[in-house]
Design a protein around this motif. Structure first.
Motif, PDB file in Angstrom:
ATOM      1  N   SER A  76       0.818  -1.213   0.000  1.00  0.00           N
ATOM      2  CA  SER A  76       0.000   0.000   0.000  1.00  0.00           C
ATOM      3  C   SER A  76       0.855   1.267   0.000  1.00  0.00           C
ATOM      4  O   SER A  76       0.337   2.356  -0.227  1.00  0.00           O
ATOM      5  N   ARG A  77       2.149   1.121   0.249  1.00  0.00           N
ATOM      6  CA  ARG A  77       3.045   2.271   0.294  1.00  0.00           C
ATOM      7  C   ARG A  77       4.013   2.300  -0.888  1.00  0.00           C
ATOM      8  O   ARG A  77       4.972   3.046  -0.911  1.00  0.00           O
ATOM      9  N   LEU A  78       3.747   1.458  -1.887  1.00  0.00           N
ATOM     10  CA  LEU A  78       4.589   1.401  -3.073  1.00  0.00           C
ATOM     11  C   LEU A  78       4.349   2.637  -3.926  1.00  0.00           C
ATOM     12  O   LEU A  78       3.210   3.012  -4.204  1.00  0.00           O
ATOM     13  N   HIS A  79       5.431   3.270  -4.334  1.00  0.00           N
ATOM     14  CA  HIS A  79       5.339   4.472  -5.177  1.00  0.00           C
ATOM     15  C   HIS A  79       6.210   4.250  -6.404  1.00  0.00           C
ATOM     16  O   HIS A  79       7.367   3.846  -6.295  1.00  0.00           O
ATOM     17  N   ILE A  80       5.646   4.521  -7.572  1.00  0.00           N
ATOM     18  CA  ILE A  80       6.402   4.410  -8.819  1.00  0.00           C
ATOM     19  C   ILE A  80       6.599   5.820  -9.360  1.00  0.00           C
ATOM     20  O   ILE A  80       5.636   6.549  -9.612  1.00  0.00           O
ATOM     21  N   SER A  81       7.837   6.181  -9.535  1.00  0.00           N
ATOM     22  CA  SER A  81       8.187   7.512  -9.995  1.00  0.00           C
ATOM     23  C   SER A  81       7.737   7.714 -11.436  1.00  0.00           C
ATOM     24  O   SER A  81       7.977   6.872 -12.309  1.00  0.00           O
ATOM     25  N   ALA A 141      10.524   2.081  -8.670  1.00  0.00           N
ATOM     26  CA  ALA A 141       9.599   1.779  -7.572  1.00  0.00           C
ATOM     27  C   ALA A 141      10.315   1.943  -6.237  1.00  0.00           C
ATOM     28  O   ALA A 141      11.457   1.501  -6.071  1.00  0.00           O
ATOM     29  N   THR A 142       9.660   2.600  -5.310  1.00  0.00           N
ATOM     30  CA  THR A 142      10.174   2.743  -3.954  1.00  0.00           C
ATOM     31  C   THR A 142       9.038   2.468  -2.976  1.00  0.00           C
ATOM     32  O   THR A 142       7.859   2.578  -3.317  1.00  0.00           O
ATOM     33  N   ILE A 143       9.411   2.116  -1.772  1.00  0.00           N
ATOM     34  CA  ILE A 143       8.427   1.904  -0.700  1.00  0.00           C
ATOM     35  C   ILE A 143       8.537   3.079   0.253  1.00  0.00           C
ATOM     36  O   ILE A 143       9.607   3.357   0.788  1.00  0.00           O
ATOM     37  N   ARG A 144       7.435   3.765   0.429  1.00  0.00           N
ATOM     38  CA  ARG A 144       7.413   4.897   1.348  1.00  0.00           C
ATOM     39  C   ARG A 144       7.474   4.396   2.784  1.00  0.00           C
ATOM     40  O   ARG A 144       7.027   3.300   3.100  1.00  0.00           O
TER      41      ARG A 144
END
Length: 159
Positions: free
Chosen positions: A60-65, A71-74
């Motif tokens: 749920s905290r995965l962010h794709i630039s 992909a990063t995990i917040r």
């Protein structure tokens, strides 16, 4: 020259894992039958109960630039749920087994048995063994629990 940007504060472990500090050392662990809770029997005779469900899973905290598709995990916005602790229930670490109701069966050093709910409430059972409870194991059928006390082994029907 290969130069990497410094990693974000906390690192990967802090982004995906949860951790707690216990009041005393853990001696035994048991996962509830419904898979929602872990019980830790502590060296001081108390229990710590920890929820397995993560209210902020990494997915749920995965962010794709949008810029480079990386992909990063917040990091978590909130601290993990606090552990539930009991007062010491035994003079020694408890023996543990999962119960079918999502709780646990705990065996004490005085031979007594306790039904422990996922919220930490403990109810004494009518059965008392003639010595310190060393080990507990619940049958896969859920109808019987094996209890070892000293050199004796008992099979107890679920109450």
């Amino acid at each position: 020259m290969n130069h990497q940007a410094p990693s974000p504060a906390g690192g990967l472990f802090d982004a995906i894992a949860r951790s707690w500090r216990l009041p005393s050392a853990a001696a035994r662990a048991c996962v509830s039958a419904d898979g929602r809770t872990v019980a830790l029997a502590r060296a001081d005779g108390a229990l710590s109960l920890l929820p397995l469900e993560d209210p902020e899973p990494a997915e749920s905290r995965l962010h794709i630039s949008a810029d480079d598709g990386r992909a990063t995990i917040r990091m978590r916005r909130h601290a993990p749920a606090p552990l539930i602790g009991t007062a010491p229930l035994s003079a020694a670490p408890l023996a543990l087994a999962a119960r079918g109701d999502g709780g646990f069966l705990a065996g004490c050093s005085d031979g007594s048995l306790l039904a422990v709910a996922a919220d930490g409430s403990a109810t004494p059972l009518a059965t008392t063994l003639p010595g310190a409870v060393a080990a507990l194991a619940r049958a896969p059928s859920g109808r019987m629990t094996a209890c070892a006390a000293g050199t004796d082994l008992f099979f107890l029907p679920d109450e």
